[in-house]
Write a protein that holds these residues in place. Structure first.
Motif, mmCIF file in Angstrom:
data_model
loop_
_atom_site.group_PDB
_atom_site.id
_atom_site.type_symbol
_atom_site.label_atom_id
_atom_site.label_comp_id
_atom_site.label_asym_id
_atom_site.label_seq_id
_atom_site.Cartn_x
_atom_site.Cartn_y
_atom_site.Cartn_z
ATOM 1 N N LEU A 62 8.426 34.588 5.865
ATOM 2 C CA LEU A 62 7.722 34.421 7.141
ATOM 3 C C LEU A 62 8.583 34.793 8.346
ATOM 4 N N LYS A 63 9.884 34.977 8.089
ATOM 5 C CA LYS A 63 10.822 35.339 9.170
ATOM 6 C C LYS A 63 10.797 34.305 10.295
ATOM 7 N N LYS A 64 10.786 33.026 9.885
ATOM 8 C CA LYS A 64 10.839 31.904 10.818
ATOM 9 C C LYS A 64 11.749 30.829 10.242
ATOM 10 N N ASP A 65 12.336 30.039 11.131
ATOM 11 C CA ASP A 65 13.066 28.872 10.656
ATOM 12 C C ASP A 65 12.081 27.899 10.027
ATOM 13 N N VAL A 66 12.516 27.229 8.963
ATOM 14 C CA VAL A 66 11.664 26.256 8.276
ATOM 15 C C VAL A 66 12.418 24.946 8.127
ATOM 16 N N GLU A 67 11.754 23.851 8.459
ATOM 17 C CA GLU A 67 12.319 22.522 8.274
ATOM 18 C C GLU A 67 11.480 21.776 7.240
ATOM 19 N N ILE A 68 12.124 21.282 6.192
ATOM 20 C CA ILE A 68 11.430 20.487 5.187
ATOM 21 C C ILE A 68 11.457 19.026 5.629
ATOM 22 N N ILE A 69 10.292 18.408 5.632
ATOM 23 C CA ILE A 69 10.151 17.025 6.096
ATOM 24 C C ILE A 69 9.539 16.174 4.978
ATOM 25 N N VAL A 70 10.094 14.991 4.778
ATOM 26 C CA VAL A 70 9.490 13.999 3.885
ATOM 27 C C VAL A 70 9.308 12.732 4.703
ATOM 28 N N THR A 71 8.080 12.344 4.935
ATOM 29 C CA THR A 71 7.797 11.170 5.763
ATOM 30 C C THR A 71 8.028 9.888 4.959
ATOM 31 N N THR A 72 8.031 8.754 5.646
ATOM 32 C CA THR A 72 8.318 7.494 4.966
ATOM 33 C C THR A 72 7.208 7.074 4.006
ATOM 34 N N ASP A 73 5.967 7.428 4.323
ATOM 35 C CA ASP A 73 4.853 7.101 3.443
ATOM 36 C C ASP A 73 3.686 8.035 3.739
ATOM 37 N N TYR A 74 2.584 7.868 2.996
ATOM 38 C CA TYR A 74 1.428 8.743 3.142
ATOM 39 C C TYR A 74 0.818 8.640 4.536
ATOM 40 N N SER A 75 0.731 7.408 5.056
ATOM 41 C CA SER A 75 0.095 7.200 6.363
ATOM 42 C C SER A 75 0.841 7.922 7.477
ATOM 43 N N SER A 76 2.177 7.867 7.445
ATOM 44 C CA SER A 76 2.956 8.530 8.496
ATOM 45 C C SER A 76 2.838 10.045 8.394
ATOM 46 N N MET A 77 2.622 10.553 7.178
ATOM 47 C CA MET A 77 2.408 11.995 7.012
ATOM 48 C C MET A 77 1.059 12.409 7.609
ATOM 49 N N ILE A 78 0.048 11.581 7.389
ATOM 50 C CA ILE A 78 -1.270 11.847 7.974
ATOM 51 C C ILE A 78 -1.186 11.850 9.492
ATOM 52 N N GLU A 79 -0.485 10.866 10.057
ATOM 53 C CA GLU A 79 -0.348 10.784 11.504
ATOM 54 C C GLU A 79 0.456 11.956 12.065
ATOM 55 N N ALA A 80 1.480 12.404 11.328
ATOM 56 C CA ALA A 80 2.272 13.551 11.775
ATOM 57 C C ALA A 80 1.412 14.805 11.842
ATOM 58 N N MET A 81 0.523 14.973 10.869
ATOM 59 C CA MET A 81 -0.380 16.124 10.880
ATOM 60 C C MET A 81 -1.399 15.983 12.005
ATOM 61 N N ARG A 82 -1.887 14.775 12.180
ATOM 62 C CA ARG A 82 -2.908 14.504 13.200
ATOM 63 C C ARG A 82 -2.412 14.834 14.609
ATOM 64 N N PHE A 83 -1.144 14.515 14.881
ATOM 65 C CA PHE A 83 -0.609 14.706 16.224
ATOM 66 C C PHE A 83 0.265 15.955 16.363
ATOM 67 N N GLY A 84 0.166 16.879 15.403
ATOM 68 C CA GLY A 84 0.826 18.166 15.529
ATOM 69 C C GLY A 84 2.339 18.139 15.399
ATOM 70 N N ARG A 85 2.869 17.140 14.678
ATOM 71 C CA ARG A 85 4.317 17.076 14.497
ATOM 72 C C ARG A 85 4.790 17.860 13.275
ATOM 73 N N ILE A 86 3.831 18.360 12.486
ATOM 74 C CA ILE A 86 4.114 19.263 11.370
ATOM 75 C C ILE A 86 3.049 20.362 11.364
ATOM 76 N N GLU A 87 3.420 21.529 10.847
ATOM 77 C CA GLU A 87 2.485 22.652 10.822
ATOM 78 C C GLU A 87 1.855 22.855 9.446
ATOM 79 N N VAL A 88 2.606 22.581 8.391
ATOM 80 C CA VAL A 88 2.131 22.776 7.018
ATOM 81 C C VAL A 88 2.410 21.498 6.241
#
Length: 290
Positions: A62-88
């Motif tokens: 993709l010729k972009k920097d990539v950061e791998i993220i593992v959230t503390t639990d499922y709910s925090s991952m949902i919230e991160a997606m909801r508020f645009g703190r992760i892209e994929v």
């Protein structure tokens, strides 16, 4: 003169603010760095370490920097997606359904294929020396689940138990242990008489000798569950979304695919997950309120 200067300054401030908003929108649609979140179903440090080949592949493709993220639990991952703190994000099937109910703009674009199938099952297990020998024996005992937003470690087995006349908090006591491996270990150790987790994760735990299968008995397998979906933010620019889709669908490296416990990734759509919405109805769950 002062009035003219004030009006000119106001216009200039307005133009700067508008230009800044345009720049922010452009950055959001085509960020320099992509944040890719993986499900926290095992130890976070292990997941991030195992994901380094994926990070390198995506950065090269993709010729972009990539950061791998593992959230503390499922709910925090949902919230991160909801508020645009992760892209994929690589969601569990039910956690995707929950995320979609809170953030309708997210899009599933790929699903794992294992043994030629885009689905998997939940396994219900019991301690071999414990009081639970059959599904009926679960009545009156605690039952271990993983995260409340997990499909194979909560929704699917809970629906299966309900179909067999066993209702949580009425016929048995639900106990949530957070992660799949925690459920397997608790049941093997006799800390819980029975529990449920992903059958795929269970097999990996056995193969890697993290649990002793001689201490466990299989009670049942759930109906097939659609595999974990890869999702992306709908606000990303179309060209970038297509590049991300292509990068995952064309992924062939077995080492990277092993991270997802699949042989390949195939195209996916939202309607593939209607079966999870049906399971929620069986349990009278309102996904929008979870």
């Amino acid at each position: 003169m002062k009035r003219r200067h004030f009006i000119a300054a106001s216009i200039l401030v307005g133009l700067c603010a508008f230009t800044g908003q345009q720049a922010m929108a452009a950055d959001k649609a085509d960020p320099d760095k992509l944040r890719v979140a993986l499900l926290p179903d095992e130890n976070a440090a292990t997941i991030i370490q195992n994901a380094q080949p994926l990070k390198a592949y995506l950065e090269k493709t993709l010729k972009k920097d990539v950061e791998i993220i593992v959230t503390t639990d499922y709910s925090s991952m949902i919230e991160a997606m909801r508020f645009g703190r992760i892209e994929v994000a690589y969601f569990g099937p039910f956690s995707y359904v929950l995320a979609k109910s809170k953030a309708p703009e997210i899009e599933p674009f790929a699903v794992g294929v294992e043994k030629g199938k885009p689905n998997y099952q939940s396994i219900l297990i019991a301690n071999v020396d414990g009081p639970v020998k059959t599904l009926a024996d679960i009545k009156g005992h605690p039952f271990a689940f993983g995260d409340q937003a997990s499909t194979s470690s909560h929704l699917a087995p809970r629906a299966l138990l309900a179909k067999n006349g066993l209702i949580g908090d009425t016929d048995y006591k639900p106990v949530h242990l957070g992660k799949h491996d925690a459920v397997a270990r608790a049941v093997a150790a006799g800390q819980a008489p029975a529990g449920a987790l992903s059958e795929t994760i269970y097999r990996v735990l056995v193969e890697t000798k993290k649990i002793d299968p001689s201490k466990l008995r299989q009670l049942a397998l759930s109906d097939p569950i659609p595999n974990y979906p890869m999702t992306l933010q709908g606000y990303l620019k179309p060209e970038l979304k297509e590049e991300i889709r292509k990068a995952f669908i064309e992924l062939k490296d077995p080492e990277i695919l092993q991270l997802f416990r699949v042989e390949a990734l195939a195209p996916a759509s939202d309607k593939d997950y209607d079966v999870l919405r049906d399971m929620a109805k069986v349990l009278s769950l309102d996904v929008a309120k979870l």
